[in-house]
Design a protein around this motif. Sequence first.
Motif, PDB file in Angstrom:
ATOM      1  N   ILE A  12     -34.750  18.726 -79.075  1.00  0.00           N
ATOM      2  CA  ILE A  12     -35.829  18.274 -79.947  1.00  0.00           C
ATOM      3  C   ILE A  12     -36.215  16.846 -79.578  1.00  0.00           C
ATOM      4  O   ILE A  12     -35.361  15.976 -79.441  1.00  0.00           O
ATOM      5  N   ARG A  13     -37.514  16.620 -79.453  1.00  0.00           N
ATOM      6  CA  ARG A  13     -38.028  15.277 -79.168  1.00  0.00           C
ATOM      7  C   ARG A  13     -38.159  14.517 -80.484  1.00  0.00           C
ATOM      8  O   ARG A  13     -38.748  15.013 -81.434  1.00  0.00           O
ATOM      9  N   VAL A  14     -37.622  13.314 -80.513  1.00  0.00           N
ATOM     10  CA  VAL A  14     -37.666  12.478 -81.716  1.00  0.00           C
ATOM     11  C   VAL A  14     -38.599  11.308 -81.444  1.00  0.00           C
ATOM     12  O   VAL A  14     -38.407  10.559 -80.486  1.00  0.00           O
ATOM     13  N   SER A  15     -39.621  11.150 -82.287  1.00  0.00           N
ATOM     14  CA  SER A  15     -40.575  10.063 -82.092  1.00  0.00           C
ATOM     15  C   SER A  15     -40.111   8.775 -82.747  1.00  0.00           C
ATOM     16  O   SER A  15     -40.415   7.687 -82.261  1.00  0.00           O
ATOM     17  N   GLU A  16     -39.367   8.882 -83.866  1.00  0.00           N
ATOM     18  CA  GLU A  16     -38.865   7.673 -84.516  1.00  0.00           C
ATOM     19  C   GLU A  16     -37.645   7.982 -85.364  1.00  0.00           C
ATOM     20  O   GLU A  16     -37.514   9.066 -85.929  1.00  0.00           O
ATOM     21  N   VAL A  17     -36.745   7.000 -85.409  1.00  0.00           N
ATOM     22  CA  VAL A  17     -35.570   7.060 -86.267  1.00  0.00           C
ATOM     23  C   VAL A  17     -35.559   5.800 -87.105  1.00  0.00           C
ATOM     24  O   VAL A  17     -35.470   4.696 -86.573  1.00  0.00           O
ATOM     25  N   ASN A  18     -35.693   5.961 -88.402  1.00  0.00           N
ATOM     26  CA  ASN A  18     -35.683   4.837 -89.330  1.00  0.00           C
ATOM     27  C   ASN A  18     -34.307   4.760 -89.976  1.00  0.00           C
ATOM     28  O   ASN A  18     -33.858   5.717 -90.597  1.00  0.00           O
ATOM     29  N   VAL A  19     -33.626   3.639 -89.810  1.00  0.00           N
ATOM     30  CA  VAL A  19     -32.301   3.440 -90.380  1.00  0.00           C
ATOM     31  C   VAL A  19     -32.447   2.580 -91.631  1.00  0.00           C
ATOM     32  O   VAL A  19     -32.959   1.467 -91.570  1.00  0.00           O
ATOM     33  N   ILE A  20     -31.992   3.126 -92.749  1.00  0.00           N
ATOM     34  CA  ILE A  20     -32.047   2.411 -94.031  1.00  0.00           C
ATOM     35  C   ILE A  20     -30.608   2.128 -94.455  1.00  0.00           C
ATOM     36  O   ILE A  20     -29.825   3.049 -94.653  1.00  0.00           O
ATOM     37  N   VAL A  21     -30.270   0.844 -94.561  1.00  0.00           N
ATOM     38  CA  VAL A  21     -28.920   0.454 -94.974  1.00  0.00           C
ATOM     39  C   VAL A  21     -28.923   0.425 -96.501  1.00  0.00           C
ATOM     40  O   VAL A  21     -29.534  -0.452 -97.113  1.00  0.00           O
ATOM     41  N   GLN A  22     -28.228   1.380 -97.108  1.00  0.00           N
ATOM     42  CA  GLN A  22     -28.186   1.512 -98.557  1.00  0.00           C
ATOM     43  C   GLN A  22     -27.106   0.640 -99.185  1.00  0.00           C
ATOM     44  O   GLN A  22     -27.131   0.411-100.391  1.00  0.00           O
ATOM     45  N   GLY A  23     -26.159   0.196 -98.384  1.00  0.00           N
ATOM     46  CA  GLY A  23     -25.085  -0.612 -98.946  1.00  0.00           C
ATOM     47  C   GLY A  23     -24.224  -1.217 -97.860  1.00  0.00           C
ATOM     48  O   GLY A  23     -24.308  -0.856 -96.698  1.00  0.00           O
ATOM     49  N   ILE A  24     -23.398  -2.172 -98.305  1.00  0.00           N
ATOM     50  CA  ILE A  24     -22.424  -2.828 -97.429  1.00  0.00           C
ATOM     51  C   ILE A  24     -21.061  -2.601 -98.053  1.00  0.00           C
ATOM     52  O   ILE A  24     -20.864  -2.805 -99.244  1.00  0.00           O
ATOM     53  N   ARG A  25     -20.097  -2.205 -97.231  1.00  0.00           N
ATOM     54  CA  ARG A  25     -18.746  -1.946 -97.718  1.00  0.00           C
ATOM     55  C   ARG A  25     -17.804  -2.989 -97.144  1.00  0.00           C
ATOM     56  O   ARG A  25     -17.816  -3.244 -95.946  1.00  0.00           O
ATOM     57  N   THR A  26     -16.982  -3.588 -97.999  1.00  0.00           N
ATOM     58  CA  THR A  26     -15.978  -4.544 -97.544  1.00  0.00           C
ATOM     59  C   THR A  26     -14.656  -3.816 -97.336  1.00  0.00           C
ATOM     60  O   THR A  26     -14.514  -2.657 -97.706  1.00  0.00           O
ATOM     61  N   ASN A  27     -13.683  -4.493 -96.795  1.00  0.00           N
ATOM     62  CA  ASN A  27     -12.375  -3.886 -96.542  1.00  0.00           C
ATOM     63  C   ASN A  27     -11.562  -3.714 -97.825  1.00  0.00           C
ATOM     64  O   ASN A  27     -10.542  -3.066 -97.804  1.00  0.00           O
ATOM     65  N   GLU A  28     -11.980  -4.307 -98.896  1.00  0.00           N
ATOM     66  CA  GLU A  28     -11.220  -4.255-100.147  1.00  0.00           C
ATOM     67  C   GLU A  28     -11.261  -2.900-100.777  1.00  0.00           C
ATOM     68  O   GLU A  28     -12.137  -2.166-100.755  1.00  0.00           O
TER      69      GLU A  28
END
Length: 119
Positions: free
Chosen positions: A103-119
């Motif tokens: 499959i040919r992909v024209s665009e990939v949009n990455v949305i960062v929904q959160g940040i996880r810490t090591n805690e």
Amino acid sequence: MAIKIKTKNGDIDVENDVIATIVGGAAIANPGVVGMASRAALRDGMNQILNRENYGRGVVVHQKENGLSVDVYIVAQYGMRLPQISESVQKKVIYNLDAYLGIRVSEVNVIVQGIRTNE
């Protein structure tokens, strides 16, 4: 909605859940990605990391004339560079969809929904 692939032997319908599983697997294989997040974080829970069966809730696929458009919702590791993580996810998603499904992909949009810490 399924994606149609035309071959010389006939048509192949690939369901969005299959594409979501491939995209999710490609995304979490990148350093700095903790896991997949839901695109409806408020409804599904802000801190919930999706398991393989639920990758469809964190991937949106749109079929366009020039190829697929894919939105990927991820949770990133604290302290990592988000532009590098995003670019890595984009490259891996494009490669995997081409390698596994052709499959040919024209665009990939990455949305960062959160940040996880090591805690």
